[in-house]
Design a protein around this motif. Sequence first.
Motif, short mmCIF file in Angstrom:
data_model
loop_
_atom_site.label_atom_id
_atom_site.label_comp_id
_atom_site.label_asym_id
_atom_site.label_seq_id
_atom_site.Cartn_x
_atom_site.Cartn_y
_atom_site.Cartn_z
N GLY A 43 -7.22 -27.55 -22.35
CA GLY A 43 -8.51 -26.90 -22.57
C GLY A 43 -9.02 -26.28 -21.28
N PRO A 44 -10.27 -25.82 -21.28
CA PRO A 44 -10.83 -25.19 -20.08
C PRO A 44 -10.57 -26.06 -18.85
N SER A 45 -10.08 -25.43 -17.80
CA SER A 45 -9.60 -26.17 -16.63
C SER A 45 -10.02 -25.50 -15.33
N THR A 46 -10.14 -26.30 -14.29
CA THR A 46 -10.42 -25.75 -12.97
C THR A 46 -9.10 -25.42 -12.28
N LEU A 47 -9.20 -24.57 -11.28
CA LEU A 47 -8.01 -24.22 -10.50
C LEU A 47 -7.47 -25.45 -9.78
N VAL A 48 -8.37 -26.33 -9.36
CA VAL A 48 -7.95 -27.56 -8.68
C VAL A 48 -7.15 -28.44 -9.64
N ASP A 49 -7.61 -28.55 -10.90
CA ASP A 49 -6.87 -29.33 -11.89
C ASP A 49 -5.43 -28.83 -12.02
N ILE A 50 -5.30 -27.51 -12.13
CA ILE A 50 -3.98 -26.91 -12.34
C ILE A 50 -3.11 -27.07 -11.10
N SER A 51 -3.69 -26.82 -9.93
CA SER A 51 -2.90 -26.92 -8.70
C SER A 51 -2.48 -28.36 -8.45
N THR A 52 -3.33 -29.30 -8.77
CA THR A 52 -2.98 -30.72 -8.60
C THR A 52 -1.85 -31.10 -9.55
N TYR A 53 -1.95 -30.68 -10.78
CA TYR A 53 -0.93 -31.02 -11.77
C TYR A 53 0.44 -30.50 -11.37
N TYR A 54 0.49 -29.24 -10.94
CA TYR A 54 1.78 -28.64 -10.59
C TYR A 54 2.17 -28.84 -9.13
N GLU A 55 1.29 -29.50 -8.38
CA GLU A 55 1.54 -29.79 -6.97
C GLU A 55 1.85 -28.53 -6.17
N VAL A 56 1.00 -27.51 -6.37
CA VAL A 56 1.07 -26.29 -5.58
C VAL A 56 -0.31 -26.04 -4.97
N GLU A 57 -0.34 -25.22 -3.94
CA GLU A 57 -1.59 -24.93 -3.25
C GLU A 57 -2.54 -24.15 -4.17
N LYS A 58 -3.82 -24.39 -4.00
CA LYS A 58 -4.83 -23.72 -4.82
C LYS A 58 -4.75 -22.19 -4.70
N PRO A 59 -4.52 -21.61 -3.52
CA PRO A 59 -4.40 -20.14 -3.44
C PRO A 59 -3.27 -19.59 -4.33
N THR A 60 -2.22 -20.36 -4.50
CA THR A 60 -1.12 -19.94 -5.37
C THR A 60 -1.61 -19.84 -6.80
N ILE A 61 -2.34 -20.84 -7.25
CA ILE A 61 -2.89 -20.83 -8.61
C ILE A 61 -3.93 -19.73 -8.74
N THR A 62 -4.73 -19.52 -7.71
CA THR A 62 -5.74 -18.46 -7.73
C THR A 62 -5.08 -17.11 -7.98
N ARG A 63 -3.98 -16.82 -7.29
CA ARG A 63 -3.26 -15.55 -7.49
C ARG A 63 -2.74 -15.44 -8.93
N ARG A 64 -2.20 -16.53 -9.44
CA ARG A 64 -1.69 -16.51 -10.82
C ARG A 64 -2.82 -16.25 -11.80
N VAL A 65 -3.94 -16.91 -11.60
CA VAL A 65 -5.09 -16.73 -12.50
C VAL A 65 -5.61 -15.30 -12.42
N HIS A 66 -5.68 -14.72 -11.23
CA HIS A 66 -6.11 -13.33 -11.11
C HIS A 66 -5.21 -12.41 -11.93
N ARG A 67 -3.92 -12.64 -11.85
CA ARG A 67 -2.98 -11.81 -12.62
C ARG A 67 -3.21 -12.00 -14.12
N LEU A 68 -3.42 -13.24 -14.56
CA LEU A 68 -3.67 -13.50 -15.98
C LEU A 68 -4.99 -12.91 -16.43
N GLU A 69 -5.97 -12.85 -15.53
CA GLU A 69 -7.24 -12.20 -15.85
C GLU A 69 -7.02 -10.69 -16.03
N GLU A 70 -6.21 -10.10 -15.16
CA GLU A 70 -5.89 -8.67 -15.29
C GLU A 70 -5.24 -8.38 -16.64
N LEU A 71 -4.41 -9.30 -17.09
CA LEU A 71 -3.72 -9.15 -18.38
C LEU A 71 -4.61 -9.56 -19.55
#
Length: 145
Positions: A43-71
């Motif tokens: 469900g609705p999630s924070t970038l921190v939730d996602i980055s913690t789950y996948y064990e990647v840096e928050k800026p990495t998730i931020t870039r992915r989310v920006h791309r998904l927002e563009e799409l």
Amino acid sequence: MEGFFRHFLSLYRPLITSMNELLSPFELSYSLWQVIYYVKKNGPSTLVDISTYYEVEKPTITRRVHRLEELQIVKQIPGTDRREKIIQLTEAGEEMYQVCRKRITDLEKSIVEGISMEEQSVILQVLPKIRENILTKEGRNNEQA
């Protein structure tokens, strides 16, 4: 059991390549799919939730989310804390999830062809245990499978 990790890791690149090929007609990659999948599952999630789950840096998730927002697959929704970015799937994102999920399921079925249900069950039991052992060894046990 010498060679276990070599065999295990030899699956990674061909699997990711197959996933990227499958998702490319939708302008997606496996890394973008991970965000879609997480938000669909949780469900609705924070970038921190996602980055913690996948064990990647928050800026990495931020870039992915920006791309998904563009799409127009995800959108921001207001949260209680303005500093915290919460995302959810759009209607188009929900539809995209369903189409891609079916294709990924078909890929999964083809990959495990010839492997008995018993063998598949063992793998599904063992892989989370290996992950837990790795995380415990590293001193971080994030009960995620």
